[in-house]
Design a protein around this motif. Structure first.
Motif, PDB file in Angstrom:
ATOM      1  N   SER A 110       5.197   2.160   3.505  1.00 54.12           N
ATOM      2  CA  SER A 110       4.563   0.948   2.985  1.00 54.12           C
ATOM      3  C   SER A 110       5.267  -0.323   3.431  1.00 54.12           C
ATOM      4  O   SER A 110       4.706  -1.420   3.355  1.00 54.12           O
ATOM      5  CB  SER A 110       4.561   0.983   1.458  1.00 54.12           C
ATOM      6  N   TYR A 127       1.889  11.689  -1.593  1.00 57.26           N
ATOM      7  CA  TYR A 127       1.490  13.012  -1.111  1.00 57.26           C
ATOM      8  C   TYR A 127       1.822  14.021  -2.209  1.00 57.26           C
ATOM      9  O   TYR A 127       2.975  14.381  -2.422  1.00 57.26           O
ATOM     10  CB  TYR A 127       2.253  13.330   0.173  1.00 57.26           C
ATOM     11  N   THR A 146       1.569   5.270  -0.272  1.00 53.14           N
ATOM     12  CA  THR A 146       0.962   6.571  -0.013  1.00 53.14           C
ATOM     13  C   THR A 146       1.728   7.640  -0.777  1.00 53.14           C
ATOM     14  O   THR A 146       2.944   7.785  -0.614  1.00 53.14           O
ATOM     15  CB  THR A 146       0.980   6.904   1.488  1.00 53.14           C
ATOM     16  N   PRO A 181       5.335  10.079   3.939  1.00 52.48           N
ATOM     17  CA  PRO A 181       4.680   9.250   2.917  1.00 52.48           C
ATOM     18  C   PRO A 181       5.749   8.529   2.096  1.00 52.48           C
ATOM     19  O   PRO A 181       6.930   8.880   2.142  1.00 52.48           O
ATOM     20  CB  PRO A 181       3.904  10.264   2.063  1.00 52.48           C
ATOM     21  N   ASP A 182       5.347   7.528   1.321  1.00 49.86           N
ATOM     22  CA  ASP A 182       6.302   6.807   0.486  1.00 49.86           C
ATOM     23  C   ASP A 182       6.903   7.722  -0.587  1.00 49.86           C
ATOM     24  O   ASP A 182       8.122   7.743  -0.802  1.00 49.86           O
ATOM     25  CB  ASP A 182       5.604   5.623  -0.193  1.00 49.86           C
ATOM     26  N   GLU A 239       0.855  -1.190   0.000  1.00 45.87           N
ATOM     27  CA  GLU A 239       0.000   0.000   0.000  1.00 45.87           C
ATOM     28  C   GLU A 239       0.887   1.233   0.000  1.00 45.87           C
ATOM     29  O   GLU A 239       1.550   1.537   0.993  1.00 45.87           O
ATOM     30  CB  GLU A 239      -0.900  -0.021   1.244  1.00 45.87           C
ATOM     31  N   LYS A 258      -2.024  -1.085  -3.693  1.00 51.50           N
ATOM     32  CA  LYS A 258      -3.036  -0.065  -3.434  1.00 51.50           C
ATOM     33  C   LYS A 258      -2.337   1.293  -3.381  1.00 51.50           C
ATOM     34  O   LYS A 258      -1.255   1.425  -2.798  1.00 51.50           O
ATOM     35  CB  LYS A 258      -3.767  -0.332  -2.115  1.00 51.50           C
ATOM     36  N   ASN A 269      -2.739   5.118  -2.144  1.00 50.89           N
ATOM     37  CA  ASN A 269      -3.434   6.140  -1.366  1.00 50.89           C
ATOM     38  C   ASN A 269      -2.913   7.503  -1.799  1.00 50.89           C
ATOM     39  O   ASN A 269      -1.719   7.799  -1.649  1.00 50.89           O
ATOM     40  CB  ASN A 269      -3.171   5.951   0.138  1.00 50.89           C
ATOM     41  N   ILE A 270      -3.789   8.321  -2.343  1.00 48.24           N
ATOM     42  CA  ILE A 270      -3.401   9.660  -2.791  1.00 48.24           C
ATOM     43  C   ILE A 270      -3.859  10.678  -1.766  1.00 48.24           C
ATOM     44  O   ILE A 270      -5.047  10.808  -1.474  1.00 48.24           O
ATOM     45  CB  ILE A 270      -4.023   9.993  -4.164  1.00 48.24           C
ATOM     46  N   GLU A 271      -2.902  11.395  -1.187  1.00 47.61           N
ATOM     47  CA  GLU A 271      -3.207  12.452  -0.225  1.00 47.61           C
ATOM     48  C   GLU A 271      -2.894  13.800  -0.856  1.00 47.61           C
ATOM     49  O   GLU A 271      -1.802  13.999  -1.400  1.00 47.61           O
ATOM     50  CB  GLU A 271      -2.398  12.273   1.054  1.00 47.61           C
ATOM     51  N   GLU A 300       7.310   9.352   9.882  1.00 45.05           N
ATOM     52  CA  GLU A 300       6.056   9.032   9.218  1.00 45.05           C
ATOM     53  C   GLU A 300       5.907   9.715   7.858  1.00 45.05           C
ATOM     54  O   GLU A 300       4.812  10.091   7.446  1.00 45.05           O
ATOM     55  CB  GLU A 300       4.868   9.396  10.119  1.00 45.05           C
TER      56      GLU A 300
END
Length: 434
Positions: free
Chosen positions: A336, A41, A39, A91-92, A37, A67, A69-71, A89
């Motif tokens: 991730s 940003y 992420t 994002p990837d 998953e 998966k 996740n678009i922030e 923390e």
């Protein structure tokens, strides 16, 4: 350079088919059965939404167990990224909106070096301006490595206007500073916001100041200060420029809520006819076209800060250039749980497919492929005119000296708020060592 790139583009189109089909094979170093998953940003609003959604769909076709996740990146100065980095923390994959944040994250070891991923994916072979993108990515780090990647065409500051609003008020596209002031007066008297400035971010006002510097013949604008060639007090052009910006503030050019207005709100003010002008990067054409507003929006061919006798001379000199900021970076410790090399390769594929999607939509793109620019007459005209531009600066927020960017941003914000004079600006920049 633009003419050379245009020639190369046409030549390569003759020998290439759709880049998406070819480019997929260059990313086969990532297992199609990979799961996880990710992420991301990044800016996820306006015209970017449709392009990113289609990119995610295509990535999911190839990697069904991944998966995305678009922030949405609402962070305009990097504060959120610094906070996340401090607690481990990040994002990837993420956009970095300021050089200060970029330098901080890089020096703290939060950014993964991307050279191996770029080589494995042949990333720079996929773009007409691949060499230029490579050079930009390797500009600042003292270790010579790459910590960001991007694929945008060169972008420049552009003054957009609402065609209908100007026409209804008997106004024409301004060709010099006096024309622009006249437009501002008429718009204000008509109850309009003359210039929709999204002052919630500092860079648009900073870029306007640099546009005024260019109008005075300082074609490198603040970039010359960044490079140590000059200080603001050494050249009268810098003082004349801030005087003009302060004059516009005194005229009420930006309205009372400019410093709390975000980008989407400013876009809406222009297209709804509540404002006459909008200052943004040339990437804004994507939003204009995506929203079907091409017939509503025009752009100023002349520098709106230029005196009449300098209008022709300065019109081909631009604020902007190939940008480093808002390129993508990869966390050295991806959230991730995937190894950073895999994340980097996936991120580059994501970026590449996004460029292909843009090309298929008819947007300006540097990805190699048989794509054709579509859209409004203004958009086509801008692209053709682009070939006549002769010099480019670095957009102020993309300058390498983070202290200069911070000092300039704060000083210009004080001008826009009406709480500072041109003389105050010069004194503040001198006190900051610039």
């Amino acid at each position: 350079m633009k003419k050379i790139l245009a020639f190369l583009l046409m030549a390569m189109m003759l020998f290439s088919t759709c880049a998406f089909a070819e480019g997929q094979d260059t990313f086969n170093s990532v297992d199609k059965d990979i799961s996880g998953e990710l992420t991301l940003y990044l800016y996820y609003a306006d015209s970017a939404i449709a392009t990113i959604d289609e990119t995610v769909r295509r990535m999911n076709e190839k990697y069904p167990n991944l998966k995305f996740n678009i922030e949405h990146r609402a962070d305009s100065d990097g504060t959120a990224l610094k906070t996340w980095a401090a607690v481990g923390e990040l994002p990837d994959i993420f956009e970095i909106p300021s050089m200060d944040t970029y330098n901080t994250l890089r020096k703290n070891g939060d950014l993964y070096a991307l050279d191996d991923a770029a080589k494995a994916t042949k990333y720079y072979d996929l773009y007409i301006n691949g060499h230029e993108l490579y050079e930009v990515a390797h500009t600042d780090p003292d270790d010579g490595k790459q910590y960001t990647y991007g694929n945008d065409p060169t972008q420049v500051l552009t003054v957009f206007y609402n065609v209908s609003v100007l026409k209804e008020l008997g106004l024409s596209e301004p060709k010099n500073y006096e024309d622009f002031k006249h437009c501002i007066t008429v718009l204000k008297d008509a109850g309009k916001i003359p210039v929709a400035l999204f002052g919630a971010e500092q860079w648009p006002a900073m870029a306007m100041y640099d546009l005024a510097c260019v109008a005075e013949g300082a074609y490198e604008a603040s970039n010359a200060v960044n490079d140590g060639k000059v200080k603001y007090g050494d050249d009268e052009a810098y003082f004349k420029a801030v005087k003009k910006l302060a004059e516009l503030v005194e005229m009420g050019a930006f309205g009372t809520g400019a410093l709390s207005t975000n980008a989407s709100q400013a876009f809406e003010l222009l297209t709804s006819g509540q404002a006459g002008f909008l200052v943004n990067g040339s990437w804004h054409w994507g939003t204009v076209e995506e929203e079907g507003n091409g017939d509503k929006v025009g752009w100023c061919h002349y520098n709106v800060f230029a005196d009449a006798d300098k209008a022709e001379e300065t019109k081909t000199h631009c604020v902007g250039g190939t940008i480093k900021l808002n390129n993508l970076s990869v966390s050295s410790h991806p959230a991730s749980g995937l190894d950073p090399e895999t994340v980097a390769r996936l991120g580059m594929e994501f970026s590449y497919i996004g460029a292909c999607v843009g090309g298929e939509k008819g947007y300006r793109t540097m990805v190699i492929g048989d794509y054709h620019l579509k859209g409004s007459a203004g958009y086509i005209d801008f692209d053709k005119t682009y070939a006549t531009f002769t010099t480019f600066t670095t957009l102020p927020q993309d300058m390498s000296d983070g202290q200069l960017v911070a000092a300039l941003g704060n000083a210009i914000e004080m001008i826009i708020s009406g709480n500072s004079t041109a003389e105050d600006f010069m004194a503040e920049m001198a006190d900051s060592g610039y």
